[in-house]
Motif scaffolding. Structure first.
Motif: not given
Length: 652
Positions: A355-364, A593-594, A619-622
């Protein structure tokens, strides 16, 4: 493959709720855990103890949100060191810690309260329905095949339009751009490697040091790039990821680099013998690893400050923090050096710096990807996740690296991993039916209205363009949730560090780490069990929310990138107000764990990035990837070129 022996080193926090909880003990006059502020409609006295109302009986209409108030000292330099030594003193330290916890009613919440729910020692979920318009990935199959399936999910790609007619407006090069450049012989992986090596070596000469990488081997990068170049010359690249450069956070094994976790000593007690599972899967797809990315030592912080090796700077403003603890991975991606990187997230550590660097980050989802070969493989809140410049690149990396461990597959019974199909018709139909939950008082509890306003604007665009339904929700017991998360991850960390602390290794750590350990040592077995009972309560509330909402949205952080105090570079700092804002919204996804994702939605008046967080059902990453992609399209036209940016693909 022969499994790694259990690490004798450390289970990392990335970053924890330490700030929120430590605030409670750092200022005895300001911070309490009153039950009325947390959403418990009433509590009964049972002798000297309080008796919580069962979660199913809590009257949500009586829940009143009260903003978090943090008034703790901002310490750096000599005063910070003195404070740490007092906390570590054999007699006075524990007395001070226990007194402050008692004064702030922490003991009242954890030890003097009867919580009717049974403990939940790791996330548990009811069976979940299949998400619509998705492709199911075979986690038992080859990573190369999953990447091919992910590639077919992506929207149409016109390389001529994107490459030849490159506009004046800024955008990041995507993985498919690199693949096109390699296949059309515009550039080779070896040529790009030389450009990256030049940037890294120049960066390492900075005064004061601002390293993106802790471990770096130019010869190893050249060897990997040469092998990839030969595959392209022979016309047989392994996958779309062949020749793609990635950095690996320094708490994930990437052979032959040592794994230090941002410290000066962990590699001495835990040698690296092979790649972590996720790294091995990416390597089989042709990924080129440039080294081990910088991080907040042991993940015990939210800023990315690291006195051991130097503090990574935010590419959008070099006097600002990147956020932590995956500071190096996020900065490397934001600066254009690599299209993707791997981080770890136990308390927002992928999402905060993204968020602070302006990119995308995914926590599965917890348990979606094996943690084998990382320094955080024995906890219940941590995951390894991708950071990338675009949502589609996150999808490609995620597809390659996923695969749950055998033990988690038995205990968690995960739903099959899926990706959204990004054709126009599939996206439109799936988005139109989505219900988006928002707890407005919490959403708006930020340091500046610019943060919440930008996120609100993104949601309005999403609703207007795709017809998504906005639903107001209520989330009780937010303060209890933060406390449960901290006790959980802190206890797990202390357990894995205990042998080395007994050997005296802890005194080699930074003041940040030593402060955390002093707090963690004050937890008891009773505190830990109480925290797990709270975890079950909070899970009940969120699963009830997901009965009527498909996702929950918040700003990713409650503030944009904070300034780096010069006095903090040598010895670190403690700034609980900043930590509280950085961690305001990230904890639920770790404790429960979401899956969650941070996607850029704009900038504040100083040009600092702002991220929107989307939290999904189990489990709703999609689903969250589909929404993030839509938000990216709606908000991505005005991307700003970072102050520190390297075009390694088209460098002259």
């Amino acid at each position: 493959m022969v499994p790694l022996p259990p690490p004798r080193g450390i289970s990392f926090i990335s970053p924890t709720t330490l700030g929120l909880y430590y605030s409670a003990i750092a200022s005895s006059s300001c911070f309490v855990f009153p039950f009325s502020s947390s959403g418990i409609s009433r509590s009964l006295r049972m002798g000297k103890k309080r008796l919580m109302v069962p979660a199913k009986d809590v009257d949500l209409s009586s829940v009143e949100y009260k903003p978090l108030v943090v008034q703790a000292p901002h310490l750096t330099g000599f005063t910070f060191g003195l404070f740490v030594r007092i906390l570590e003193a054999p007699l006075i330290g524990p007395l001070i810690m226990n007194f402050l916890k008692k004064e702030n009613k922490v003991d009242e919440l954890l030890r003097h309260t009867v919580i009717p729910e049974e403990p939940m020692f790791k996330p548990e979920y009811p069976p979940q329905e299949m998400e619509p318009s998705v492709v199911v990935l075979d986690e038992d199959g080859k990573p190369e095949d999953r990447v091919e399936s992910a590639l077919r999910c992506l929207p149409h790609y016109d390389p001529a339009e994107l490459w030849e007619n490159f506009s004046e407006s800024f955008r990041y090069w995507k993985i498919r751009d690199y693949a096109y450049a390699y296949r059309s012989r515009k550039v080779t992986p070896l040529m790009v490697a030389e450009r990256i090596i030049s940037v890294i070596e120049e960066n390492r000469r900075n005064k004061p040091p601002t390293p993106l990488l802790i471990s770096f081997d130019a010869a190893d990068i050249r060897e990997q790039a040469a092998a990839s170049t030969h595959r392209f010359e022979a016309g047989n690249p392994l996958t779309i990821l062949d020749g793609i450069f990635m950095a690996i956070k320094d708490d994930i094994d990437c052979y032959p680099h040592p794994t230090k976790g941002g410290s000066t000593w962990v590699h001495e007690v835990r040698p690296v013998k092979r790649d972590a599972d996720c790294v091995a899967r990416l390597r089989s797809c042709g990924v080129i690893f440039i080294g081990k990315a910088n991080m907040h030592e042991f993940g015990m912080g939210t800023t990315g400050n690291n006195p051991n090796y130097g503090t990574t700077r935010n590419p959008h403003a070099l006097d600002r923090y990147t956020g932590g603890s995956s500071s190096g991975p996020a900065a490397i991606v934001a600066s254009g050096l690599c299209p993707a990187a791997l981080g770890t997230d136990g308390g927002g550590s992928v999402r905060i710096p993204s968020s602070l660097c302006g990119v995308v980050g995914l926590k599965s989802n917890y348990g979606r990807t094996s943690m084998e070969g990382s320094l955080c493989d024995c906890g219940t809140v941590e995951i390894i996740g991708p950071i990338a410049s675009t949502v589609e690149d996150v999808m490609l990396v995620y597809a390659a690296m996923l695969g749950s461990s055998p033990s988690n597959r038995i205990s968690l019974k995960p739903a099959p991993p899926c990706l959204p199909i990004h054709s126009l018709s599939d996206d439109s139909n799936a988005l139109e039916s989505l219900r988006i939950g928002k707890y407005t008082p919490w959403f708006n509890d930020v340091s500046s209205t610019e943060v919440s306003d930008k996120c609100e604007d993104a949601l309005n665009l999403l609703s207007k363009s795709h017809g998504c339904e906005m639903i107001e929700i209520v989330i009780p017991e937010i303060l209890e949730m933060r406390t449960a998360h901290l006790v959980s991850i802190g206890s797990e960390c202390l357990y894995s560090m205990s042998a080395d602390c007994e050997d005296g290794k802890d005194v080699k750590s930074t003041y940040d780490t030593r402060t955390s350990l002093a707090l963690f040592r004050s937890f008891t077995a009773a505190d830990y069990v109480a925290a797990q009972c709270i975890r079950r309560r909070i899970m009940y509330y969120f699963m009830e929310i997901f009965r009527k909402a498909d996702v929950i949205v918040t700003p990713t952080t409650g503030t944009t990138a904070p300034k780096i105090p010069p006095s903090a570079l040598k010895s670190g700092e403690t700034d609980m107000q900043t930590t509280a804002y950085l961690m305001q919204f990230v904890v639920p996804s770790n404790l429960l764990g979401f899956p969650a994702i941070s996607v850029p939605v704009g900038y504040d008046k100083e040009g600092l990035p702002i991220g929107l967080q989307i939290i999904g059902r189990p489990w709703a990453e999609a689903t969250i990837l589909r929404i993030a992609s839509a938000v990216e399209k709606l908000c991505g036209e005005s991307k700003k070129r970072p102050v520190s940016y390297y075009d390694v693909l088209r460098a002259n």
